[in-house]
Write a protein that holds these residues in place. Structure first.
Motif, PDB file in Angstrom:
ATOM      1  N   ALA A  98       0.823  -1.210   0.000  1.00  0.00           N
ATOM      2  CA  ALA A  98       0.000   0.000   0.000  1.00  0.00           C
ATOM      3  C   ALA A  98       0.858   1.262   0.000  1.00  0.00           C
ATOM      4  O   ALA A  98       0.530   2.253  -0.661  1.00  0.00           O
ATOM      5  CB  ALA A  98      -0.939  -0.003   1.205  1.00  0.00           C
ATOM      6  N   MET A  99       1.974   1.224   0.726  1.00  0.00           N
ATOM      7  CA  MET A  99       2.882   2.375   0.756  1.00  0.00           C
ATOM      8  C   MET A  99       3.428   2.644  -0.641  1.00  0.00           C
ATOM      9  O   MET A  99       3.463   3.787  -1.100  1.00  0.00           O
ATOM     10  CB  MET A  99       4.022   2.123   1.741  1.00  0.00           C
ATOM     11  CG  MET A  99       4.999   3.294   1.879  1.00  0.00           C
ATOM     12  SD  MET A  99       6.435   2.894   2.920  1.00  0.00           S
ATOM     13  CE  MET A  99       7.580   2.277   1.671  1.00  0.00           C
ATOM     14  N   LEU A 100       3.837   1.584  -1.341  1.00  0.00           N
ATOM     15  CA  LEU A 100       4.435   1.750  -2.660  1.00  0.00           C
ATOM     16  C   LEU A 100       3.404   2.118  -3.728  1.00  0.00           C
ATOM     17  O   LEU A 100       3.649   2.973  -4.570  1.00  0.00           O
ATOM     18  CB  LEU A 100       5.148   0.461  -3.079  1.00  0.00           C
ATOM     19  CG  LEU A 100       6.397   0.096  -2.298  1.00  0.00           C
ATOM     20  CD1 LEU A 100       6.848  -1.305  -2.676  1.00  0.00           C
ATOM     21  CD2 LEU A 100       7.504   1.112  -2.526  1.00  0.00           C
ATOM     22  N   LYS A 101       2.257   1.468  -3.690  1.00  0.00           N
ATOM     23  CA  LYS A 101       1.289   1.610  -4.774  1.00  0.00           C
ATOM     24  C   LYS A 101       0.295   2.752  -4.573  1.00  0.00           C
ATOM     25  O   LYS A 101      -0.214   3.304  -5.544  1.00  0.00           O
ATOM     26  CB  LYS A 101       0.538   0.295  -4.981  1.00  0.00           C
ATOM     27  CG  LYS A 101       1.469  -0.824  -5.435  1.00  0.00           C
ATOM     28  CD  LYS A 101       0.730  -2.104  -5.736  1.00  0.00           C
ATOM     29  CE  LYS A 101       1.637  -3.238  -6.118  1.00  0.00           C
ATOM     30  NZ  LYS A 101       2.515  -3.024  -7.220  1.00  0.00           N
ATOM     31  N   ALA A 102       0.017   3.106  -3.311  1.00  0.00           N
ATOM     32  CA  ALA A 102      -1.026   4.104  -3.050  1.00  0.00           C
ATOM     33  C   ALA A 102      -0.592   5.153  -2.031  1.00  0.00           C
ATOM     34  O   ALA A 102      -1.441   5.804  -1.427  1.00  0.00           O
ATOM     35  CB  ALA A 102      -2.291   3.394  -2.571  1.00  0.00           C
ATOM     36  N   ASP A 103       0.719   5.302  -1.826  1.00  0.00           N
ATOM     37  CA  ASP A 103       1.249   6.258  -0.851  1.00  0.00           C
ATOM     38  C   ASP A 103       0.605   6.070   0.523  1.00  0.00           C
ATOM     39  O   ASP A 103       0.302   7.022   1.224  1.00  0.00           O
ATOM     40  CB  ASP A 103       1.073   7.694  -1.346  1.00  0.00           C
ATOM     41  CG  ASP A 103       1.984   8.667  -0.612  1.00  0.00           C
ATOM     42  OD1 ASP A 103       3.057   8.244  -0.135  1.00  0.00           O
ATOM     43  OD2 ASP A 103       1.615   9.852  -0.494  1.00  0.00           O
ATOM     44  N   GLY A 104       0.402   4.788   0.881  1.00  0.00           N
ATOM     45  CA  GLY A 104      -0.188   4.455   2.171  1.00  0.00           C
ATOM     46  C   GLY A 104       0.800   4.676   3.306  1.00  0.00           C
ATOM     47  O   GLY A 104       1.945   5.099   3.093  1.00  0.00           O
ATOM     48  N   PRO A 105       0.359   4.390   4.526  1.00  0.00           N
ATOM     49  CA  PRO A 105       1.243   4.577   5.682  1.00  0.00           C
ATOM     50  C   PRO A 105       2.416   3.608   5.669  1.00  0.00           C
ATOM     51  O   PRO A 105       2.359   2.550   5.041  1.00  0.00           O
ATOM     52  CB  PRO A 105       0.338   4.326   6.883  1.00  0.00           C
ATOM     53  CG  PRO A 105      -0.812   3.555   6.352  1.00  0.00           C
ATOM     54  CD  PRO A 105      -0.956   3.896   4.905  1.00  0.00           C
ATOM     55  N   THR A 106       3.433   3.973   6.372  1.00  0.00           N
ATOM     56  CA  THR A 106       4.614   3.133   6.537  1.00  0.00           C
ATOM     57  C   THR A 106       4.230   1.875   7.313  1.00  0.00           C
ATOM     58  O   THR A 106       3.401   1.948   8.228  1.00  0.00           O
ATOM     59  CB  THR A 106       5.692   3.911   7.327  1.00  0.00           C
ATOM     60  OG1 THR A 106       5.994   5.095   6.609  1.00  0.00           O
ATOM     61  CG2 THR A 106       6.947   3.099   7.536  1.00  0.00           C
ATOM     62  N   PRO A 107       4.816   0.715   6.972  1.00  0.00           N
ATOM     63  CA  PRO A 107       4.554  -0.481   7.776  1.00  0.00           C
ATOM     64  C   PRO A 107       4.862  -0.232   9.251  1.00  0.00           C
ATOM     65  O   PRO A 107       5.735   0.572   9.599  1.00  0.00           O
ATOM     66  CB  PRO A 107       5.512  -1.523   7.181  1.00  0.00           C
ATOM     67  CG  PRO A 107       5.696  -1.073   5.765  1.00  0.00           C
ATOM     68  CD  PRO A 107       5.697   0.432   5.834  1.00  0.00           C
ATOM     69  N   SER A 108       4.144  -0.929  10.112  1.00  0.00           N
ATOM     70  CA  SER A 108       4.328  -0.790  11.561  1.00  0.00           C
ATOM     71  C   SER A 108       5.663  -1.381  11.996  1.00  0.00           C
ATOM     72  O   SER A 108       6.230  -2.238  11.320  1.00  0.00           O
ATOM     73  CB  SER A 108       3.199  -1.513  12.299  1.00  0.00           C
ATOM     74  OG  SER A 108       1.956  -0.953  11.971  1.00  0.00           O
ATOM     75  N   ALA A 109       6.107  -0.959  13.187  1.00  0.00           N
ATOM     76  CA  ALA A 109       7.314  -1.513  13.793  1.00  0.00           C
ATOM     77  C   ALA A 109       7.119  -3.022  13.943  1.00  0.00           C
ATOM     78  O   ALA A 109       5.997  -3.467  14.187  1.00  0.00           O
ATOM     79  CB  ALA A 109       7.573  -0.866  15.140  1.00  0.00           C
ATOM     80  N   PRO A 110       8.121  -3.805  13.758  1.00  0.00           N
ATOM     81  CA  PRO A 110       9.522  -3.459  13.583  1.00  0.00           C
ATOM     82  C   PRO A 110       9.929  -3.214  12.128  1.00  0.00           C
ATOM     83  O   PRO A 110      11.107  -3.059  11.830  1.00  0.00           O
ATOM     84  CB  PRO A 110      10.245  -4.687  14.136  1.00  0.00           C
ATOM     85  CG  PRO A 110       9.366  -5.812  13.707  1.00  0.00           C
ATOM     86  CD  PRO A 110       7.950  -5.278  13.841  1.00  0.00           C
TER      87      PRO A 110
END
Length: 150
Positions: A98-110
Motif C-alpha cells: 500500500a505504501m508503494l502503490k497508493a502512498d499508504g502509511p509506513t509499515p508498523s514496527a519493527p
C-alpha cells in the motif's frame, strides 16, 4: 528534474548501506519451508528458508539476487524477522504494498524502517523486487500451515 537524476536520488546512501549489509545470508540446513520468489520485470530473486516454532520465526536464512532496492528491503526484513508471526509478516507485506502503490502509511514496527523505500513509489517497475522478501515469507508460512494440516 530529469528521470536520470530522480533515479540517482532514489539510490540514497541509506538504501545502499542496507543493500551492502544483508543479514542472515546463510541458507538453513533443515528449514520448515523454503520459498523462492522472482520479479518478472527485472529478474530479481529472493529465496528464504524459515523455521517456525510456536507460531513465530525462530530460524531464517536468505539468498538475495536483486537490485539495490530489493536488497535494501531484504536487509530491513532480515534484520527484523526473528520472532515475527504470520500475521505480522502479512501485515508488513500488505502495508509495504500500500505504501508503494497508493502512498499508504509506513509499515508498523519493527518493519517501519521500510520507509526508506518510499521514494520508489514512482518506480512501479521496482515494486515487485522490493516486495519479494515479505511475499516469500508469507508464502513460507502458508506452506508450513498446509503441511501441518496434511
Amino acid at each position: 528534474m530529469s528521470g536520470e537524476t530522480d533515479l540517482i536520488k532514489l539510490y540514497s546512501g541509506q538504501i545502499l548501506q542496507l543493500a551492502a549489509a544483508i543479514p542472515h545470508t546463510e541458507r538453513l540446513d533443515t528449514p520448515d519451508a523454503t520459498v523462492k520468489k522472482r520479479s518478472p520485470l527485472c529478474g530479481s530473486t529472493v529465496t528464504v528458508d524459515v523455521v517456525v516454532r510456536d507460531g513465530a520465526i525462530s530460524g531464517f536464512g536468505q539468498d538475495v539476487k536483486a537490485c539495490a532496492l530489493g536488497q535494501a528491503a531484504a536487509s530491513m526484513v532480515g534484520a527484523n524477522v526473528l520472532g515475527r508471526t504470520q500475521d505480522e509478516i502479512v501485515a508488513a507485506r500488505d502495508a509495504l504494498k500500500a505504501m508503494l502503490k497508493a502512498d499508504g502509511p509506513t509499515p508498523s514496527a519493527p518493519f517501519d524502517g521500510l520507509e526508506v523505500l518510499r521514494p520508489a513509489c514512482d518506480y512501479k517497475n521496482r515494486h515487485a523486487s522490493i516486495l519479494l522478501s515479505l511475499e516469500a515469507l508469507a508464502e513460507a508460512f502458508d506452506q508450513i500451515k498446509q503441511s501441518d494440516c496434511a
